[in-house]
Design a protein around this motif. Sequence first.
Motif, PDB file in Angstrom:
ATOM      1  N   GLY A  48      -3.482   8.981  25.090  1.00 14.78           N
ATOM      2  CA  GLY A  48      -3.874   7.644  25.562  1.00 14.78           C
ATOM      3  C   GLY A  48      -3.032   6.549  24.931  1.00 14.78           C
ATOM      4  O   GLY A  48      -2.621   5.598  25.586  1.00 14.78           O
ATOM      5  N   ARG A  49      -2.768   6.694  23.648  1.00 12.79           N
ATOM      6  CA  ARG A  49      -2.003   5.675  22.906  1.00 12.79           C
ATOM      7  C   ARG A  49      -1.423   6.351  21.670  1.00 12.79           C
ATOM      8  O   ARG A  49      -2.144   7.071  20.980  1.00 12.79           O
ATOM      9  CB  ARG A  49      -2.961   4.542  22.474  1.00 12.79           C
ATOM     10  CG  ARG A  49      -2.330   3.439  21.637  1.00 12.79           C
ATOM     11  CD  ARG A  49      -3.437   2.538  21.054  1.00 12.79           C
ATOM     12  NE  ARG A  49      -2.905   1.453  20.259  1.00 12.79           N
ATOM     13  CZ  ARG A  49      -2.579   1.542  18.959  1.00 12.79           C
ATOM     14  NH1 ARG A  49      -2.695   2.707  18.314  1.00 12.79           N
ATOM     15  NH2 ARG A  49      -2.124   0.496  18.305  1.00 12.79           N
ATOM     16  N   THR A  52      -0.241   4.045  15.376  1.00 12.05           N
ATOM     17  CA  THR A  52       0.501   2.833  15.032  1.00 12.05           C
ATOM     18  C   THR A  52       1.591   3.176  14.025  1.00 12.05           C
ATOM     19  O   THR A  52       1.297   3.716  12.958  1.00 12.05           O
ATOM     20  CB  THR A  52      -0.444   1.778  14.408  1.00 12.05           C
ATOM     21  OG1 THR A  52      -1.564   1.594  15.275  1.00 12.05           O
ATOM     22  CG2 THR A  52       0.261   0.453  14.186  1.00 12.05           C
ATOM     23  N   SER A 131      -1.418  -4.898   7.969  1.00 10.87           N
ATOM     24  CA  SER A 131      -2.107  -4.314   6.820  1.00 10.87           C
ATOM     25  C   SER A 131      -1.565  -4.970   5.556  1.00 10.87           C
ATOM     26  O   SER A 131      -0.362  -5.224   5.453  1.00 10.87           O
ATOM     27  CB  SER A 131      -1.842  -2.814   6.800  1.00 10.87           C
ATOM     28  OG  SER A 131      -2.156  -2.299   5.533  1.00 10.87           O
ATOM     29  N   ASN A 203     -10.269  -4.777   9.714  1.00  8.30           N
ATOM     30  CA  ASN A 203     -10.707  -3.605   8.941  1.00  8.30           C
ATOM     31  C   ASN A 203     -10.831  -4.052   7.486  1.00  8.30           C
ATOM     32  O   ASN A 203      -9.829  -4.411   6.860  1.00  8.30           O
ATOM     33  CB  ASN A 203      -9.709  -2.460   9.087  1.00  8.30           C
ATOM     34  CG  ASN A 203      -9.592  -2.012  10.530  1.00  8.30           C
ATOM     35  OD1 ASN A 203     -10.602  -1.720  11.180  1.00  8.30           O
ATOM     36  ND2 ASN A 203      -8.383  -1.999  11.070  1.00  8.30           N
ATOM     37  N   HIS A 296      -5.134   5.725   7.937  1.00  5.53           N
ATOM     38  CA  HIS A 296      -3.685   5.541   7.845  1.00  5.53           C
ATOM     39  C   HIS A 296      -3.149   6.675   6.974  1.00  5.53           C
ATOM     40  O   HIS A 296      -3.854   7.180   6.104  1.00  5.53           O
ATOM     41  CB  HIS A 296      -3.401   4.189   7.190  1.00  5.53           C
ATOM     42  CG  HIS A 296      -1.968   3.934   6.855  1.00  5.53           C
ATOM     43  ND1 HIS A 296      -1.017   3.655   7.798  1.00  5.53           N
ATOM     44  CD2 HIS A 296      -1.313   3.893   5.661  1.00  5.53           C
ATOM     45  CE1 HIS A 296       0.153   3.454   7.212  1.00  5.53           C
ATOM     46  NE2 HIS A 296       0.001   3.590   5.919  1.00  5.53           N
ATOM     47  N   GLN A 298       0.387   7.933   4.665  1.00  7.71           N
ATOM     48  CA  GLN A 298       1.753   7.749   4.172  1.00  7.71           C
ATOM     49  C   GLN A 298       2.260   9.109   3.720  1.00  7.71           C
ATOM     50  O   GLN A 298       1.521   9.892   3.100  1.00  7.71           O
ATOM     51  CB  GLN A 298       1.791   6.752   3.005  1.00  7.71           C
ATOM     52  CG  GLN A 298       3.203   6.563   2.441  1.00  7.71           C
ATOM     53  CD  GLN A 298       3.361   5.294   1.617  1.00  7.71           C
ATOM     54  OE1 GLN A 298       2.622   4.335   1.782  1.00  7.71           O
ATOM     55  NE2 GLN A 298       4.343   5.284   0.732  1.00  7.71           N
ATOM     56  N   GLN A 329      -4.349   7.626  12.599  1.00  4.30           N
ATOM     57  CA  GLN A 329      -4.333   6.436  13.467  1.00  4.30           C
ATOM     58  C   GLN A 329      -3.098   5.574  13.229  1.00  4.30           C
ATOM     59  O   GLN A 329      -2.716   4.765  14.073  1.00  4.30           O
ATOM     60  CB  GLN A 329      -5.583   5.563  13.196  1.00  4.30           C
ATOM     61  CG  GLN A 329      -6.819   5.972  13.960  1.00  4.30           C
ATOM     62  CD  GLN A 329      -7.168   7.419  13.775  1.00  4.30           C
ATOM     63  OE1 GLN A 329      -7.575   7.827  12.706  1.00  4.30           O
ATOM     64  NE2 GLN A 329      -6.970   8.216  14.807  1.00  4.30           N
ATOM     65  N   SER A 330      -2.520   5.687  12.065  1.00  7.42           N
ATOM     66  CA  SER A 330      -1.439   4.789  11.662  1.00  7.42           C
ATOM     67  C   SER A 330      -0.608   5.558  10.637  1.00  7.42           C
ATOM     68  O   SER A 330      -1.154   6.365   9.884  1.00  7.42           O
ATOM     69  CB  SER A 330      -2.097   3.540  11.072  1.00  7.42           C
ATOM     70  OG  SER A 330      -1.205   2.755  10.336  1.00  7.42           O
TER      71      SER A 330
HETATM   72  C1  MCA Z   1       1.577   3.323  -1.624  1.00  4.14           C
HETATM   73  C2  MCA Z   1       1.348   1.859  -1.444  1.00  4.14           C
HETATM   74  C3  MCA Z   1       0.998   1.180  -2.776  1.00  4.14           C
HETATM   75  O1  MCA Z   1       0.333   1.769  -3.631  1.00  4.14           O
HETATM   76  O2  MCA Z   1       1.403   0.055  -2.972  1.00  4.14           O
HETATM   77  C4  MCA Z   1       0.224   1.617  -0.467  1.00  4.14           C
HETATM   78  O3  MCA Z   1      -0.943   1.560  -0.814  1.00  4.14           O
HETATM   79  S1  MCA Z   1       0.699   1.446   1.155  1.00  4.14           S
HETATM   80  C5  MCA Z   1      -0.776   1.289   2.069  1.00  4.14           C
HETATM   81  C6  MCA Z   1      -0.505   0.809   3.409  1.00  4.14           C
HETATM   82  N1  MCA Z   1      -1.728   0.823   4.146  1.00  4.14           N
HETATM   83  C7  MCA Z   1      -1.834   0.640   5.471  1.00  4.14           C
HETATM   84  O4  MCA Z   1      -0.811   0.358   6.113  1.00  4.14           O
HETATM   85  C8  MCA Z   1      -3.183   0.743   6.120  1.00  4.14           C
HETATM   86  C9  MCA Z   1      -3.114   0.708   7.597  1.00  4.14           C
HETATM   87  N2  MCA Z   1      -4.439   0.841   8.156  1.00  4.14           N
HETATM   88  C10 MCA Z   1      -4.732   0.511   9.401  1.00  4.14           C
HETATM   89  O5  MCA Z   1      -3.858   0.114  10.153  1.00  4.14           O
HETATM   90  C11 MCA Z   1      -6.141   0.614   9.896  1.00  4.14           C
HETATM   91  O6  MCA Z   1      -7.017   0.511   8.814  1.00  4.14           O
HETATM   92  C12 MCA Z   1      -6.405   1.858  10.714  1.00  4.14           C
HETATM   93  C13 MCA Z   1      -6.158   3.117   9.916  1.00  4.14           C
HETATM   94  C14 MCA Z   1      -7.865   1.842  11.187  1.00  4.14           C
HETATM   95  C15 MCA Z   1      -5.481   1.884  11.927  1.00  4.14           C
HETATM   96  O7  MCA Z   1      -5.655   0.726  12.681  1.00  4.14           O
HETATM   97  P1  MCA Z   1      -4.721   0.465  13.940  1.00  4.14           P
HETATM   98  O8  MCA Z   1      -5.071  -0.870  14.474  1.00  4.14           O
HETATM   99  O9  MCA Z   1      -3.324   0.697  13.571  1.00  4.14           O
HETATM  100  O10 MCA Z   1      -5.095   1.636  14.910  1.00  4.14           O
HETATM  101  P2  MCA Z   1      -6.455   1.925  15.717  1.00  4.14           P
HETATM  102  O11 MCA Z   1      -6.686   3.379  15.752  1.00  4.14           O
HETATM  103  O12 MCA Z   1      -7.567   1.075  15.192  1.00  4.14           O
HETATM  104  O13 MCA Z   1      -6.006   1.499  17.170  1.00  4.14           O
HETATM  105  C16 MCA Z   1      -5.838   0.150  17.574  1.00  4.14           C
HETATM  106  C17 MCA Z   1      -6.705  -0.126  18.795  1.00  4.14           C
HETATM  107  O14 MCA Z   1      -6.357   0.784  19.830  1.00  4.14           O
HETATM  108  C18 MCA Z   1      -7.476   1.557  20.218  1.00  4.14           C
HETATM  109  N3  MCA Z   1      -7.053   2.947  20.468  1.00  4.14           N
HETATM  110  C19 MCA Z   1      -6.189   3.668  19.744  1.00  4.14           C
HETATM  111  N4  MCA Z   1      -6.001   4.877  20.279  1.00  4.14           N
HETATM  112  C20 MCA Z   1      -6.777   4.935  21.361  1.00  4.14           C
HETATM  113  C21 MCA Z   1      -7.025   5.924  22.344  1.00  4.14           C
HETATM  114  N5  MCA Z   1      -6.429   7.086  22.338  1.00  4.14           N
HETATM  115  N6  MCA Z   1      -7.887   5.617  23.314  1.00  4.14           N
HETATM  116  C22 MCA Z   1      -8.501   4.429  23.341  1.00  4.14           C
HETATM  117  N7  MCA Z   1      -8.293   3.457  22.446  1.00  4.14           N
HETATM  118  C23 MCA Z   1      -7.447   3.710  21.470  1.00  4.14           C
HETATM  119  C24 MCA Z   1      -8.445   1.464  19.047  1.00  4.14           C
HETATM  120  O15 MCA Z   1      -9.780   1.652  19.462  1.00  4.14           O
HETATM  121  C25 MCA Z   1      -8.182   0.075  18.507  1.00  4.14           C
HETATM  122  O16 MCA Z   1      -8.901  -0.911  19.186  1.00  4.14           O
HETATM  123  P3  MCA Z   1     -10.263  -1.568  18.585  1.00  4.14           P
HETATM  124  O17 MCA Z   1      -9.958  -2.033  17.198  1.00  4.14           O
HETATM  125  O18 MCA Z   1     -10.563  -2.649  19.521  1.00  4.14           O
HETATM  126  O19 MCA Z   1     -11.271  -0.441  18.576  1.00  4.14           O
END
Ligand code: MCA
Length: 526
Positions: A48-49, A52, A131, A203, A296, A298, A329-330
């Motif tokens: 579907g998608r 990220t 994020s 989030n 997410h 890494q 998801q990401s």
């Molecule tokens: C090592 C380093 C350090 O220590 O410094 C770190 O920490 S780096 C750490 C870096 N951390 C990160 O980058 C964390 C990233 N986290 C995130 O992006 C989020 O928390 C996540 C894991 C929930 C992913 O969110 P996202 O927006 O990318 O992805 P989602 O899965 O929520 O998808 C986005 C929207 O598309 C929809 N969607 C996705 N896939 C589908 C599908 N197949 N069918 C229908 N809808 C879908 C979701 O419902 C959502 O909409 P709706 O929202 O409307 O339901």
Amino acid sequence: MARESESGLPIEPVYGPDTLAGWDPAEKLGEPGSYPFTRGVYPSMYTGRPWTMRQYAGFGTAVESNARYQQLIANGTMGLSVAFDLPTQMGHDSDAPIASGEVGKVGVAIDSVDDMRILFGGIPLDKVSTSMTINAPAALLLLMYQLVGEEQGVPADKLTGTIQNDVLKEYIARGTYIFPPKPSLRLIADIFKYCRAEIPKWNTISISGYHMAEAGASPAQEIAFTLADGIEYVRTAVAAGMDVDDFAPRLSFFFVSRTTILEEVAKFRAARRIWARVMRDEFGAKNPKSLMLRFHTQTAGVQLTAQQPEVNLVRVAVQGLAAVLGGTQSLHTNSFDEAIALPTDKSARLALRTQQVLAYETDVTATVDPFAGSYVVERMTDEVEAAAVELMERVEELGGAVSAIEHGFQKGEIERSAYRIAQETDSGERVVVGVNRFQVETEDPYEPLRVDPAIEAQQAARLATLRAERDQPAVDAALAELKKAAEGEANVLYPMKDALKARATVGEVCGALREVWGTYVPTDAF
Ligand SMILES: C[C@H](C(=O)O)C(=O)SCCNC(=O)CCNC(=O)[C@H](O)C(C)(C)COP(=O)(O)OP(=O)(O)OC[C@H]1O[C@@H](n2cnc3c(N)ncnc32)[C@H](O)[C@@H]1OP(=O)(O)O
């Protein structure tokens, strides 16, 4: 002979139909997008998608980091992921004596909303999800993001993204805590409430096992201690008067992905199953979104080597594949030079290209949860789940995550596991290509990207201008209001936003909270 998995579980040379005798797919798997979500949180998953593609980046000043984000967007990244420097993460300004030598090193230096405006210049905040890896000062960075959104004319209910905001794992593994556990958890509950009312698509937390894994945690330990932290946050928010379904749909998670593909896929599937059960049975959540463990990933930085660094390109592709097969998801795929220095433009692009190959050139995205029904992966999913549940029970016996942290339990377990890995590597039992086998006589020269040391003086000059220009009595009054809220029970985010809007700095806002709440001193400090 059985080999041991990273969690210390046996891996048999052959599995067959007997492996799954008595195994009930209806109970263990369900449908994709349905309880217990073993097969993934969305019915169609990547058909579907795609996930990220979200590359973690940031260094130097807001100007340099903005340029890197623009470049990642031009190359096809789908979401931003901001790395902050250590002074920002610890709630200090760039001109604080303690910040000396660290400004802009491991991430971007953000002192005030003035920097935040530059960081997101030319990036429409209603079009991108962002994020931010920020923990103790998470509320500040979120509010500055909201302020920049307001300046761009983007209403808060259109903002999408994530703050890491996971202080418990800072005590266990990562180290950028400021306040003691009690006020830290209160601040997190304030953030949950604020987001529910003001930024509903945000989030609110990224409950992280990644750093525990980098510190040496096994896959079973990684998910057990992370989910135990998650339980503590849910209890905190419920105790603060929230209904579980009012905040649980916006909890998110963050895990590592190692080169051990089979066990990693099992780990991700097991984590989803445990979380769905805990949320339904222990907390009585009714909204299916409250039961969905969205995460997410890494790729494992700790597995990268400084020797023959190009080999890391291969490792990252394998690790990324494991995350995708596990239904992330990401995803952030590390750059091949990350064991040496900050990624260059080219290595950052190659890392993103690795995800694009996985998404668009392989067939693993053509069908949901491709490993479902695999003898070995289903067996491992059950076994990692059982091992994690056992560890979670030990955390409960110690009184929950915070109390277990105070007993040094999680840290002790992780250190034991890290020691085992180090011993196996030293003895050669664990092969690390290019390090303890298949070495070369001479390594190729490599020119790493370096952060210009002059940026520390530049940030200090910007702060001096800001302090000279702003309405100081307004800043003082806003900080006094913030302290009043921190002493009482009012949500601190509202006065905090006023202070940041009046151009109070990160160091001043965190300083005001330090005065009221104190700072955390680890129990094992000496
Ligand atoms: C090592 C380093 C350090 O220590 O410094 C770190 O920490 S780096 C750490 C870096 N951390 C990160 O980058 C964390 C990233 N986290 C995130 O992006 C989020 O928390 C996540 C894991 C929930 C992913 O969110 P996202 O927006 O990318 O992805 P989602 O899965 O929520 O998808 C986005 C929207 O598309 C929809 N969607 C996705 N896939 C589908 C599908 N197949 N069918 C229908 N809808 C879908 C979701 O419902 C959502 O909409 P709706 O929202 O409307 O339901």
